[in-house]
Scaffold this motif. Structure first.
Motif, PDB file in Angstrom:
ATOM      1  N   ASN A 132       1.002  -1.136   0.052  1.00 31.26           N
ATOM      2  CA  ASN A 132      -0.043   0.110  -0.050  1.00 31.26           C
ATOM      3  C   ASN A 132       0.990   1.353  -0.103  1.00 31.26           C
ATOM      4  OD1 ASN A 132      -1.367   2.291   2.014  1.00 31.26           O
ATOM      5  ND2 ASN A 132      -2.915   1.331   0.900  1.00 31.26           N
ATOM      6  N   THR A 133       0.419   2.307  -0.577  1.00 22.15           N
ATOM      7  CA  THR A 133       1.503   3.313  -1.242  1.00 22.15           C
ATOM      8  C   THR A 133       1.775   4.100   0.273  1.00 22.15           C
ATOM      9  OG1 THR A 133       1.871   5.224  -2.517  1.00 22.15           O
ATOM     10  CG2 THR A 133      -0.348   5.116  -1.542  1.00 22.15           C
ATOM     11  N   LYS A 134       0.865   4.252   1.305  1.00 22.59           N
ATOM     12  CA  LYS A 134       1.178   4.664   2.533  1.00 22.59           C
ATOM     13  C   LYS A 134       2.323   4.251   3.199  1.00 22.59           C
ATOM     14  CE  LYS A 134      -3.821   5.608   3.535  1.00 22.59           C
ATOM     15  NZ  LYS A 134      -4.900   4.734   4.330  1.00 22.59           N
ATOM     16  N   PHE A 135       2.885   3.239   2.961  1.00 22.11           N
ATOM     17  CA  PHE A 135       4.147   2.553   3.554  1.00 22.11           C
ATOM     18  C   PHE A 135       5.286   2.510   2.773  1.00 22.11           C
ATOM     19  CE2 PHE A 135       0.173   1.122   5.341  1.00 22.11           C
ATOM     20  CZ  PHE A 135       0.149   1.176   6.637  1.00 22.11           C
ATOM     21  N   GLU A 136       6.376   2.700   3.267  1.00 23.22           N
ATOM     22  CA  GLU A 136       7.590   2.570   2.484  1.00 23.22           C
ATOM     23  C   GLU A 136       8.165   1.379   1.821  1.00 23.22           C
ATOM     24  OE1 GLU A 136      10.322   3.907   5.622  1.00 23.22           O
ATOM     25  OE2 GLU A 136       9.162   5.739   5.917  1.00 23.22           O
ATOM     26  N   ASN A 137       7.720   0.105   2.452  1.00 25.55           N
ATOM     27  CA  ASN A 137       8.162  -1.017   2.065  1.00 25.55           C
ATOM     28  C   ASN A 137       6.926  -2.152   1.582  1.00 25.55           C
ATOM     29  OD1 ASN A 137       7.251  -0.936   4.840  1.00 25.55           O
ATOM     30  ND2 ASN A 137       7.678  -3.274   4.856  1.00 25.55           N
ATOM     31  N   TRP A 138       7.487  -2.851   0.826  1.00 27.87           N
ATOM     32  CA  TRP A 138       6.571  -4.110   0.661  1.00 27.87           C
ATOM     33  C   TRP A 138       6.674  -5.131   1.654  1.00 27.87           C
ATOM     34  CZ3 TRP A 138       3.892  -5.684  -3.980  1.00 27.87           C
ATOM     35  CH2 TRP A 138       3.945  -4.800  -5.152  1.00 27.87           C
ATOM     36  N   LEU A 139       5.671  -5.796   2.143  1.00 26.27           N
ATOM     37  CA  LEU A 139       5.665  -6.874   3.118  1.00 26.27           C
ATOM     38  C   LEU A 139       5.858  -8.211   2.436  1.00 26.27           C
ATOM     39  CD1 LEU A 139       5.237  -7.811   6.095  1.00 26.27           C
ATOM     40  CD2 LEU A 139       2.722  -7.842   5.553  1.00 26.27           C
ATOM     41  N   HIS A 140       6.593  -8.585   2.820  1.00 28.82           N
ATOM     42  CA  HIS A 140       6.924  -9.997   2.168  1.00 28.82           C
ATOM     43  C   HIS A 140       6.420 -11.315   3.233  1.00 28.82           C
ATOM     44  CE1 HIS A 140       9.528  -8.017  -0.636  1.00 28.82           C
ATOM     45  NE2 HIS A 140       9.314  -9.140  -1.285  1.00 28.82           N
ATOM     46  N   ILE A 141       5.426 -12.082   2.909  1.00 32.89           N
ATOM     47  CA  ILE A 141       4.861 -13.215   3.407  1.00 32.89           C
ATOM     48  C   ILE A 141       5.510 -14.306   3.047  1.00 32.89           C
ATOM     49  CG2 ILE A 141       2.786 -14.424   4.360  1.00 32.89           C
ATOM     50  CD1 ILE A 141       2.774 -11.557   5.397  1.00 32.89           C
TER      51      ILE A 141
END
Length: 361
Positions: A334-343
Motif C-alpha cells: 500500500n502506497t502509505k508505507f515505505e516497504n513491500w511486506l513479504h509473507i
C-alpha cells in the motif's frame, strides 16, 4: 512508516467488513488454463487470420502484428489498428470459437467438482456473508468464458445475468430478478400482504458480452445452445479488444447502465486476477471512486504490473496482494508505507489460500 504483518492483516480484515463490488479478469481463468489468456488468443488469431483478407484488411492486420513484434503495444492496444467491420467480425468469430472450445472442456469438470475455478470459494464466502438487508453481490468481468457460472452451479450460489426466459433468454434485469425471489406472507397478522423475498445471490455483469450472448432479430439474447453451434445470420454480442470495442460499448451503453450504476453505488472494490489494462471497464467512475473519494480497494492477482502500480500510487486506500518477484510466496503493498511486506510462508495471491487465511476455509 513500515508495513507490518499486523497492520496489513488488520487492513484486509477491515476491507471485508463492508460488501465490495467484485471485478475479476482473465487471471482467474488463466489460473486454470493459460489458453484463456491474451497471449494464447494472440497466437490463435495470428494463425487463423492469414487467409482471405482484402488489401485493406491485410494492411490493418500487419499494423497489429508489427506493433506486437516491436513490443510497442500490448495485445489490447495493438488491436486499435483494426477498423474494418468484416475483419472485426472475423476476429470476433475466431475469438469465440477458440474460447468456447476451452470453456467447453471445463464446463462439466467444474460443475461436478473435479476441477476448481480458483475464485469460486472466495465468491461463495462473500455471498454467504451478505447482510439480510442487502442480498445481492455485484460481480463483473470482461471475460467471455462461463467458468464463473459453472462454479456458481457447483457451489449452489444463485446468480442472474440480466436475462430471463427459456431457450432464448431476453435482457431485462427486473424480470431476471424474479428468479431469485419467492413470494411469502408477512409474519404476524394473518391479513398481512404477500411480499417478494430475495435469496442471497450474485448479479453477474458481463459488459463485454459472453460466449452465450447474441444479437437476434435486433434483440440482445442469451442462449447456451449456440455457444459452440451459432446459426447463420446470428451475430455474437461480444466486444473484442481494440477501437471497435470502444465504439460498440457506447452503442450498447443501455446494456451497461446496470454495470455503471453498480459501480456508482459501491464504496469498496475487490479486483481478482485483473491487470487494469482495460480502460473501458476501469474508467472515470473508478478514478472518481478510488482516487478522489479514496474508497477502499483490494487487488489480488498473480503478478503486479506498471498499470496496477500507477493506480496504487494515486489511490491511498488501495492494497495489492501478489506474488514475489523471485518466488511463489506473497507480498503486500500500500502506497502509505515505505516497504513491500513479504509473507514468506504463504501464497496468498492464490484465491483459495487467501480465502482460507482471511475468510475461513
Amino acid at each position: 512508516m513500515e508495513l507490518t504483518k499486523e497492520v496489513a492483516y488488520q487492513e484486509i480484515a477491515e476491507f471485508f467488513t463492508e460488501k465490495p463490488f467484485v471485478l475479476f479478469g482473465t487471471g482467474t481463468s488463466c489460473a486454470l488454463d493459460l489458453n484463456f489468456g491474451m497471449p494464447a488468443l494472440e497466437r490463435h488469431l495470428r494463425a487463423g487470420l492469414t487467409r482471405g483478407m482484402t488489401e485493406t484488411q491485410e494492411q490493418q492486420w500487419q499494423q497489429v502484428v508489427s506493433a506486437l513484434d516491436t513490443s510497442t503495444h500490448d495485445f489490447e492496444s495493438a488491436m486499435d489498428f483494426i477498423k474494418d467491420n468484416t475483419l472485426t467480425n472475423r476476429i470476433v468469430e475466431l475469438t469465440a470459437s477458440f474460447v468456447a472450445h476451452h470453456d467447453n472442456a471445463y464446463a462439466h469438470p467444474i460443475m461436478s467438482g473435479l476441477r476448481d475455478w480458483p475464485a469460486g470459494s472466495l465468491l461463495k464466502k462473500l455471498v454467504e456473508a451478505l447482510p439480510q438487508a442487502d442480498k445481492q453481490l455485484h460481480v463483473a468481468t470482461p471475460n467471455y468464458d462461463l467458468l464463473a457460472e459453472y462454479a456458481f452451479v457447483r457451489h449452489k450460489v444463485p446468480y442472474i445475468t440480466g436475462f430471463y426466459g427459456g431457450f432464448l433468454r431476453r435482457y431485462d434485469w427486473s424480470e431476471a430478478k424474479k428468479s431469485v425471489q419467492s413470494i411469502q406472507r408477512g409474519l404476524g397478522k394473518p391479513r398481512q400482504p404477500l411480499r417478494a423475498v430475495e435469496c442471497k445471490h450474485v448479479r453477474l455483469h458481463k459488459p463485454h458480452g459472453s460466449l452465450n450472448t447474441f444479437e437476434w432479430e435486433t434483440q440482445l439474447i442469451e442462449c447456451n445452445s449456440w455457444i459452440l453451434n451459432k446459426p447463420e445470420g446470428v451475430v455474437r454480442a461480444m466486444i473484442t479488444p481494440g477501437t471497435a470495442k470502444y465504439q460498440r460499448l457506447h452503442k450498447d451503453r443501455a446494456q451497461l447502465a446496470e454495470y455503471d450504476n453498480a459501480v456508482g453505488n459501491h464504496t469498496s472494490f475487490l479486483f481478482l486476477g485483473f491487470g487494469f489494462n482495460d480502460s473501458q471497464l476501469v474508467n472515470n467512475a473508478f478514478r472518481q471512486k478510488l482516487e478522489q473519494d479514496q474508497c477502499r480497494a483490494l487487488v489480488i492477482t498473480r503478478d503486479s504490473n506498471p498499470r496496477i502500480e500507477e493506480w496504487l500510487n494515486k489511490c491511498p486506500n488501495m492494497w495489492l496482494v501478489c506474488k514475489q518477484t523471485d518466488s511463489d510466496k506473497s507480498r503486500i503493498y500500500n502506497t502509505k508505507f515505505e516497504n513491500w511486506l513479504h509473507i514468506d510462508n504463504k501464497e496468498l495471491w492464490r484465491f483459495g489460500a487467501f480465502t482460507n487465511e482471511f475468510l475461513g476455509g
